[in-house]
Design a protein around this motif. Structure first.
Motif, PDB file in Angstrom:
ATOM      1  N   LEU A 110       0.827  -1.205   0.000  1.00 34.84           N
ATOM      2  CA  LEU A 110       0.000   0.000   0.000  1.00 34.84           C
ATOM      3  C   LEU A 110       0.863   1.258   0.000  1.00 34.84           C
ATOM      4  N   SER A 111       1.985   1.194   0.695  1.00 34.33           N
ATOM      5  CA  SER A 111       2.870   2.367   0.733  1.00 34.33           C
ATOM      6  C   SER A 111       3.411   2.681  -0.655  1.00 34.33           C
ATOM      7  N   LEU A 112       3.632   1.643  -1.461  1.00 35.33           N
ATOM      8  CA  LEU A 112       4.092   1.872  -2.832  1.00 35.33           C
ATOM      9  C   LEU A 112       3.009   2.548  -3.668  1.00 35.33           C
ATOM     10  N   GLN A 113       1.766   2.127  -3.482  1.00 37.89           N
ATOM     11  CA  GLN A 113       0.673   2.741  -4.234  1.00 37.89           C
ATOM     12  C   GLN A 113       0.502   4.201  -3.828  1.00 37.89           C
ATOM     13  N   PHE A 114       0.619   4.469  -2.539  1.00 37.09           N
ATOM     14  CA  PHE A 114       0.541   5.848  -2.052  1.00 37.09           C
ATOM     15  C   PHE A 114       1.670   6.678  -2.666  1.00 37.09           C
ATOM     16  N   ALA A 115       2.875   6.120  -2.676  1.00 35.56           N
ATOM     17  CA  ALA A 115       4.024   6.829  -3.242  1.00 35.56           C
ATOM     18  C   ALA A 115       3.826   7.104  -4.729  1.00 35.56           C
ATOM     19  N   GLU A 133      -7.377   2.892   2.807  1.00 36.74           N
ATOM     20  CA  GLU A 133      -6.608   1.650   2.739  1.00 36.74           C
ATOM     21  C   GLU A 133      -5.721   1.345   3.944  1.00 36.74           C
ATOM     22  N   PHE A 134      -5.252   2.351   4.639  1.00 42.86           N
ATOM     23  CA  PHE A 134      -4.270   2.073   5.682  1.00 42.86           C
ATOM     24  C   PHE A 134      -4.894   1.599   6.989  1.00 42.86           C
ATOM     25  N   SER A 135      -6.154   1.255   6.955  1.00 42.44           N
ATOM     26  CA  SER A 135      -6.796   0.664   8.129  1.00 42.44           C
ATOM     27  C   SER A 135      -6.247  -0.726   8.416  1.00 42.44           C
ATOM     28  N   SER A 136      -5.426  -1.270   7.487  1.00 44.66           N
ATOM     29  CA  SER A 136      -4.823  -2.593   7.706  1.00 44.66           C
ATOM     30  C   SER A 136      -3.941  -2.601   8.945  1.00 44.66           C
ATOM     31  N   CYS A 137      -3.507  -1.427   9.385  1.00 45.16           N
ATOM     32  CA  CYS A 137      -2.694  -1.344  10.603  1.00 45.16           C
ATOM     33  C   CYS A 137      -3.455  -1.860  11.814  1.00 45.16           C
ATOM     34  N   SER A 139      -5.081  -4.493  12.258  1.00 42.36           N
ATOM     35  CA  SER A 139      -4.965  -5.931  12.510  1.00 42.36           C
ATOM     36  C   SER A 139      -3.560  -6.337  12.927  1.00 42.36           C
ATOM     37  N   MET A 140      -2.658  -5.368  13.066  1.00 41.70           N
ATOM     38  CA  MET A 140      -1.294  -5.682  13.478  1.00 41.70           C
ATOM     39  C   MET A 140      -1.211  -5.823  14.991  1.00 41.70           C
ATOM     40  N   SER A 141      -0.156  -6.493  15.434  1.00 43.38           N
ATOM     41  CA  SER A 141       0.106  -6.565  16.865  1.00 43.38           C
ATOM     42  C   SER A 141       0.502  -5.179  17.366  1.00 43.38           C
ATOM     43  N   SER A 142       0.480  -4.999  18.666  1.00 41.83           N
ATOM     44  CA  SER A 142       0.767  -3.677  19.236  1.00 41.83           C
ATOM     45  C   SER A 142       2.146  -3.171  18.840  1.00 41.83           C
ATOM     46  N   SER A 143       3.162  -4.062  18.903  1.00 42.13           N
ATOM     47  CA  SER A 143       4.523  -3.643  18.565  1.00 42.13           C
ATOM     48  C   SER A 143       4.642  -3.300  17.090  1.00 42.13           C
ATOM     49  N   ASP A 144       4.040  -4.136  16.225  1.00 40.99           N
ATOM     50  CA  ASP A 144       4.087  -3.860  14.791  1.00 40.99           C
ATOM     51  C   ASP A 144       3.319  -2.588  14.459  1.00 40.99           C
ATOM     52  N   LYS A 145       2.186  -2.399  15.128  1.00 38.52           N
ATOM     53  CA  LYS A 145       1.357  -1.226  14.847  1.00 38.52           C
ATOM     54  C   LYS A 145       2.124   0.058  15.154  1.00 38.52           C
ATOM     55  N   THR A 147       5.350   0.490  15.060  1.00 36.36           N
ATOM     56  CA  THR A 147       6.372   0.668  14.023  1.00 36.36           C
ATOM     57  C   THR A 147       5.769   1.225  12.746  1.00 36.36           C
ATOM     58  N   TYR A 148       4.646   0.654  12.332  1.00 44.55           N
ATOM     59  CA  TYR A 148       4.072   1.054  11.052  1.00 44.55           C
ATOM     60  C   TYR A 148       3.295   2.361  11.137  1.00 44.55           C
ATOM     61  N   LEU A 149       2.822   2.727  12.312  1.00 45.29           N
ATOM     62  CA  LEU A 149       2.220   4.049  12.458  1.00 45.29           C
ATOM     63  C   LEU A 149       3.286   5.129  12.302  1.00 45.29           C
ATOM     64  N   GLU A 150       4.485   4.848  12.808  1.00 40.30           N
ATOM     65  CA  GLU A 150       5.596   5.780  12.610  1.00 40.30           C
ATOM     66  C   GLU A 150       5.949   5.871  11.128  1.00 40.30           C
ATOM     67  N   LYS A 151       5.952   4.721  10.470  1.00 39.33           N
ATOM     68  CA  LYS A 151       6.259   4.703   9.043  1.00 39.33           C
ATOM     69  C   LYS A 151       5.167   5.412   8.249  1.00 39.33           C
ATOM     70  N   LEU A 152       3.924   5.222   8.664  1.00 41.50           N
ATOM     71  CA  LEU A 152       2.816   5.889   7.993  1.00 41.50           C
ATOM     72  C   LEU A 152       2.921   7.403   8.152  1.00 41.50           C
TER      73      LEU A 152
END
Length: 232
Positions: A110-115, A133-137, A139-145, A147-152
């Protein structure tokens, strides 16, 4: 790390090297080069003579690996070309359930499509895409979420720049980033189909680096550096 005693790489040294290179080519979807090496080095004969069926399955070289490339290569190329929707569609057809079970991989796509929308200067489209689309975050675990919220957040910052490619988050727009995402998805596809997610040659390099680092720490030998080794 994986134990190389069961890596499936057997036979005389030259044969083992050929098998390592061959598995690397197959892993990264270099089909024509793999076919050429297979023919010139007689790898089919080597494999049949030196590996049990269990060894071949563990290494992902059961005789249909070139056919497997036919399935993975188009997905790999779509990601490299930035055709994310096609890559997702083919992935869902080839490996149903993979992306839903790997929200981290789905996020990368999804990040590639956004880019891509940012590169096309379609800011409104990028904002709408992110909202949908980024609601997929979720379903991630707390630690992964986390990380990816920072990336988002970094990803969304591209909107604020007139020249996003020159921004601190400009890496999302690069070919190198597409390559990393393609490799990540390729590894996930292999793992989904019970194949090693990393090529044996890469694991050998990791083991070599780790071993020499430990020996270097004891003053026994210098640290291993691949670039220096290739230039020696």
């Amino acid at each position: 790390m994986d134990d190389f005693s069961s890596s499936g790489v057997t036979g005389p040294p030259d044969d083992a090297v050929c098998q390592l290179v061959y598995s690397y080519l197959v892993h990264h979807c270099y089909k024509e080069t793999a076919k050429a090496l297979e023919a010139s080095a007689g790898l089919s004969k080597i494999s049949n003579n030196t590996e049990s069926a269990e060894d071949q399955e563990a290494e992902g070289t059961t005789g249909n690996e070139l056919g497997d490339i036919e399935l993975r290569a188009p997905i790999y190329k779509h990601v490299l070309d930035g055709n994310v929707e096609q890559a997702i569609d083919l992935t869902n057809r080839m490996a149903e359930g993979l992306l839903s079970s790997r929200p981290d991989v789905y996020f990368e796509l999804l990040s590639l499509q956004f880019a891509k929308l940012i590169r096309e200067k379609n800011v409104l489209g990028a904002i709408k895409f992110a909202q949908e689309e980024f609601s997929s975050c979720d379903s991630m675990s707390s630690s992964d979420k986390e990380t990816y919220l920072e990336k988002l957040q970094d990803l969304m910052s591209l909107i604020a720049y007139e020249e996003p490619a020159a921004s601190p988050a400009g890496e999302f727009l690069t070919e190198e980033y597409r390559q990393r995402v393609a490799d990540t998805l390729n590894g996930a596809l292999l793992a989904f189909n019970k194949r090693p997610s990393q090529a044996s040659l890469e694991r050998v390099l990791q083991h070599t680096t780790l071993t020499t680092d430990r020996l270097a720490g004891s003053g026994i030998c210098p640290r291993f550096n691949l670039r220096d080794f290739l230039n020696s």
